[in-house]
Design a protein around this motif. Structure first.
Motif, short mmCIF file in Angstrom:
data_model
loop_
_atom_site.label_atom_id
_atom_site.label_comp_id
_atom_site.label_asym_id
_atom_site.label_seq_id
_atom_site.Cartn_x
_atom_site.Cartn_y
_atom_site.Cartn_z
N UNK A 1 8.19 3.40 7.04
CA UNK A 1 8.83 2.96 8.28
C UNK A 1 7.86 2.23 9.19
N UNK A 2 6.55 2.38 8.97
CA UNK A 2 5.56 1.73 9.82
C UNK A 2 5.01 0.47 9.17
N UNK A 3 5.65 -0.04 8.12
CA UNK A 3 5.22 -1.27 7.47
C UNK A 3 6.30 -2.32 7.59
N UNK A 4 5.90 -3.56 7.57
CA UNK A 4 6.83 -4.68 7.70
C UNK A 4 7.67 -4.81 6.43
N UNK A 5 8.99 -5.01 6.59
CA UNK A 5 9.87 -5.16 5.43
C UNK A 5 9.59 -6.44 4.66
N UNK A 6 9.03 -7.42 5.33
CA UNK A 6 8.87 -8.73 4.70
C UNK A 6 7.52 -8.89 4.02
N UNK A 7 6.42 -8.55 4.77
CA UNK A 7 5.08 -8.77 4.20
C UNK A 7 4.38 -7.47 3.82
N UNK A 8 5.00 -6.32 4.06
CA UNK A 8 4.46 -5.01 3.71
C UNK A 8 3.13 -4.71 4.38
N UNK A 9 2.83 -5.35 5.51
CA UNK A 9 1.61 -5.05 6.25
C UNK A 9 1.93 -4.06 7.37
N UNK B 1 2.48 -5.25 15.81
CA UNK B 1 3.33 -5.73 16.90
C UNK B 1 4.74 -5.90 16.36
N UNK B 2 5.46 -4.81 16.15
CA UNK B 2 6.79 -4.89 15.53
C UNK B 2 7.81 -5.54 16.45
N UNK B 3 8.74 -6.25 15.85
CA UNK B 3 9.86 -6.86 16.56
C UNK B 3 11.15 -6.38 15.92
N UNK B 4 12.12 -6.05 16.72
CA UNK B 4 13.41 -5.58 16.24
C UNK B 4 14.34 -6.78 16.08
N UNK B 5 14.87 -6.94 14.85
CA UNK B 5 15.80 -8.02 14.55
C UNK B 5 17.19 -7.67 15.04
N UNK B 6 18.06 -8.64 15.16
CA UNK B 6 19.44 -8.33 15.59
C UNK B 6 20.14 -7.36 14.66
N UNK B 7 19.74 -7.34 13.36
CA UNK B 7 20.38 -6.42 12.42
C UNK B 7 19.86 -5.00 12.56
N UNK B 8 18.79 -4.78 13.33
CA UNK B 8 18.27 -3.45 13.56
C UNK B 8 16.99 -3.14 12.83
N UNK B 9 16.60 -3.95 11.84
CA UNK B 9 15.36 -3.71 11.12
C UNK B 9 14.18 -4.26 11.92
N UNK B 10 12.98 -3.75 11.59
CA UNK B 10 11.76 -4.16 12.28
C UNK B 10 10.84 -4.89 11.32
N UNK C 1 7.69 2.20 17.81
CA UNK C 1 6.93 2.08 16.56
C UNK C 1 5.51 1.62 16.85
N UNK C 2 5.36 0.65 17.77
CA UNK C 2 4.02 0.18 18.10
C UNK C 2 3.16 1.30 18.65
N UNK C 3 3.73 2.14 19.52
CA UNK C 3 2.97 3.26 20.07
C UNK C 3 2.62 4.27 18.99
N UNK C 4 3.56 4.49 18.04
CA UNK C 4 3.29 5.43 16.95
C UNK C 4 2.16 4.92 16.06
N UNK C 5 2.13 3.61 15.80
CA UNK C 5 1.05 3.03 14.99
C UNK C 5 -0.28 3.18 15.71
N UNK C 6 -0.29 2.89 17.03
CA UNK C 6 -1.55 2.99 17.77
C UNK C 6 -2.06 4.42 17.86
N UNK C 7 -1.16 5.40 17.90
CA UNK C 7 -1.59 6.77 18.13
C UNK C 7 -1.79 7.58 16.85
N UNK C 8 -1.17 7.17 15.72
CA UNK C 8 -1.15 8.03 14.56
C UNK C 8 -1.79 7.43 13.31
#
Length: 648
Positions: A20-28, A32-41, A73-80
């Motif tokens: 859940x903390x990786x990008x669906x497109x590039x797997x990185x 700096x996650x962005x929420x798409x209109x469909x709900x995915x990040x 999600x960004x805060x979770x990545x920075x903290x965990x």
């Protein structure tokens, strides 16, 4: 991810990361996650790619303007998420550490983007730096080609496929601490602090020696003095070398002009010392003009500041005067209102509004604070009553004898009992603050004046500190019970009733100033107005004495029992008396007649308290009850009618 590489914040996970903390497109990692209109990040870069589509919804094109940050999600990545230092040299977990050749320190500007090194093709060679001013890596080979690692996703977690090599920084930290770590990382590539143009690791700065420093300074002096400066792309005078723009491929820093920033320890004063005499004179004139202009500006600012300060002082004085005037007006209005509300005007009557029941024995004393009534009795307890709701809200325990006296003063409640114990209570928390033991018998009465507490017992008056209850003085051998203490309205005198005599003391030094000897028996209670000294005696009568001459003025005779308590109105025109005959009488001291008789108790009335602020009368008796009476204007009752009908 060029912007991430410039800031040095792009990192590779050092521990398994949830999918859940990786990008669906590039797997990185979703820095700096962005929420798409469909709900995915997805990461910001993937969201900004023209024509990009959500991997889970290929039919939906991504519009960067319709995305918004996923702060959670960004805060979770920075903290965990635990990541490698951007200056780490990473190798595959399956490879052996082959030394510095496996990786390199990342690019300039604060440790570029974190990625996985790929080896150069067989037989290939890495390109060397363009000049000796580009990088000094402290013995480490130049960087290999870096690509973003894209570990294959696994159910639930993405396993970290890299480990750090000894050739780089081996520290790991949460993603939010990367920038803080880079400020002290020894592998971070930084500029030479002396401005020679060389960049090297922070740990190698102490070994670095600047090259051609004198030449660089000379060129910089020429720039400051306007000598030898030409536009970019033109020929430099004297050496025939073309001056290249900084950062132009194929040009070294040796061929380019020196940065316009002065090196450490080098200033324009050094440049002026090497300039021509004419130039120096011009600089001196220019500096003097600048100094004169600055001095004039400072003087102008100082004048304006002084003017503003004087205006502020004047406004403060006017505001203070207005506040004092307003405060005086408010105080005067409140005094007039209070005087009107506390003045009893004929005709009037007092009507019983309620009864406080809860004591398990006779009630001997009363005190009041705001809307709370305190009562003490033979059950060794102090009850706290809410006067608005006629309910007991607290019971104070601690006394081991009958509570004979109560007093509210100095922001505290003072209580005395029959076993010589004196207590001080906090009115806010209703907790006991201090205790003391009197030297003689029962604490019969108390008074407070000038920060000191006075207590009366058998043949003795003691003085205590109002805060600590430490003894401050004592007068003994008075020969009889001191049953009452009263402080004069001006606070200068203390009146005491001892046997048949009334003694007048100086409240400051507790020295005897006058004594009034009566001939009507033992005095049980005492009241003082601006006109009279009033005594309630064992012989059932009230006696009035002139306060100045001490001459007996009048005798009030309607009670048929010992007078136990006295109270006066705020104006001093009316007197309240309580007797062993179970009655309370209200007297008009102007004509010495009875205004009203209250018969609400079924036992001896032991204590009276008049609250001038609310025009309320309180009484306590041997029937275990505390009663409250309210002043009502416009009604008058005579003895035998109205409130004498029966108890409440």
């Amino acid at each position: 991810r060029e912007r991430e590489r410039e800031r040095g914040t792009m990192s590779v996970p050092a521990s398994p990361v949830p999918v859940a903390l990786t990008c669906l497109r590039c797997r990185s990692l979703l820095l700096e996650p962005r929420i798409l209109p469909c709900g995915h990040s997805v990461c910001r870069e993937c969201a900004e790619v023209p024509g990009a589509r959500c991997p889970s919804h290929p039919d939906n094109a991504v519009d960067a303007e319709r995305t918004f940050p996923n702060l959670a999600v960004a805060q979770q990545v920075r903290d965990e998420v635990l990541v490698f230092c951007p200056n780490a040299v990473l190798i595959d977990c399956g490879d052996q550490d082959k030394g510095p050749a496996m990786g390199a320190v990342k690019g300039s500007g604060g440790g570029g983007g974190m990625a996985t090194p790929t080896r150069p093709p067989a037989g290939g060679s890495q390109s060397a730096p363009s000049s000796t001013h580009d990088l000094d890596l402290g013995g480490v080979a130049p960087p290999a080609t870096w690509t973003v690692s894209t570990p294959p996703p696994s159910p639930g977690m993405v396993v970290a496929s890299k480990r750090s090599s000894a050739a780089g920084c081996r520290e790991t930290m949460v993603a939010g601490k990367v920038a803080q770590h880079l400020e002290t990382c020894p592998f971070q590539v930084v500029d030479c602090p002396r401005g020679c143009g060389v960049r090297c690791r922070r740990s190698a700065l102490h070994e670095h020696q600047c090259q051609d420093t004198s030449t660089s300074r000379q060129q910089h002096q020429q720039q400051l003095n306007g000598v030898g400066t030409q536009s970019w792309g033109s020929e430099q005078q004297g050496n025939g070398t073309a001056r290249a723009r900084p950062g132009t491929p194929g040009r070294s820093h040796r061929a380019s002009s020196v940065t316009p920033l002065s090196p450490v320890g080098y200033s324009s004063s050094t440049a002026s010392s090497h300039a021509s005499p004419q130039r120096r004179r011009e600089l001196v004139v220019l500096h003097r003009k600048e100094i004169a202009a600055l001095q004039a500006s400072c003087q102008q600012v100082e004048r304006v500041f002084n003017q503003l300060s004087s205006r502020m002082d004047s406004l403060d004085q006017k505001q203070q005067a207005l506040e004092e005037g307003l405060q005086h007006t408010i105080q005067t209005a409140e005094e007039i209102k209070m005087e009107r509300s506390m003045t009893l005007a004929m005709p009037f009557s007092f009507q019983c509004k309620g009864t406080f029941r809860g004591h398990e024995g006779p009630v001997w004393c009363l005190a009041v604070h705001e809307n709370f009534v305190f009562s003490g009795g033979s059950d060794e307890a102090i009850k706290v009553w809410d006067a608005k709701h006629f309910a007991c809200i607290n019971t104070l325990h601690g006394h081991e004898g009958v509570v004979h006296s109560l007093l509210v003063a100095n922001g505290r409640l003072y209580s005395g009992d029959s076993v010589r114990q004196l207590r001080s209570w906090c009115l806010d928390t209703l907790t006991c603050l201090t205790t003391a033991t009197v030297s003689d018998d029962i604490v019969c009465a108390m008074a407070f004046c000038r920060g000191r507490l006075f207590t009366a017992s058998y043949a003795c008056i003691q003085v205590w500190d109002g805060n600590t209850l430490e003894p401050r003085g004592r007068v003994g051998n008075l020969g009889h019970w001191v049953r009452s203490l009263v402080v004069s309205n001006n606070g200068l005198e203390l009146y005491s009733a001892c046997g048949p005599d009334v003694a007048v003391w100086d409240s400051e030094g507790l020295t005897l100033t006058r004594i009034l000897k009566t001939r009507f028996g033992s005095i049980h209670c005492l009241a003082v107005t601006n006109t009279y000294i009033i005594t309630g005696t064992h012989n059932q009568n009230l006696h009035l004495y002139d306060i100045d001459t001490h001459q007996h003025v009048h005798e009030l005779t309607q009670h048929i029992g010992t007078i136990n308590a006295l109270a006066t109105s705020h104006c001093g025109k009316f007197l309240f008396s309580a007797s062993l005959d179970e009655t309370i009488k209200i007297w008009n001291l102007e004509n010495m007649l009875t205004v009203q008789t209250l018969r609400w108790h079924t036992g001896s009335v032991n204590s009276l308290l008049y609250v001038a602020r609310d025009s309320v009368l309180l009484s306590a008796g041997s029937d275990d009850d505390v009663k409250i009476y309210k002043y009502t204007h416009g009604q008058s009752f005579t003895v035998g009618g109205g409130l004498e009908a029966g108890p409440a």
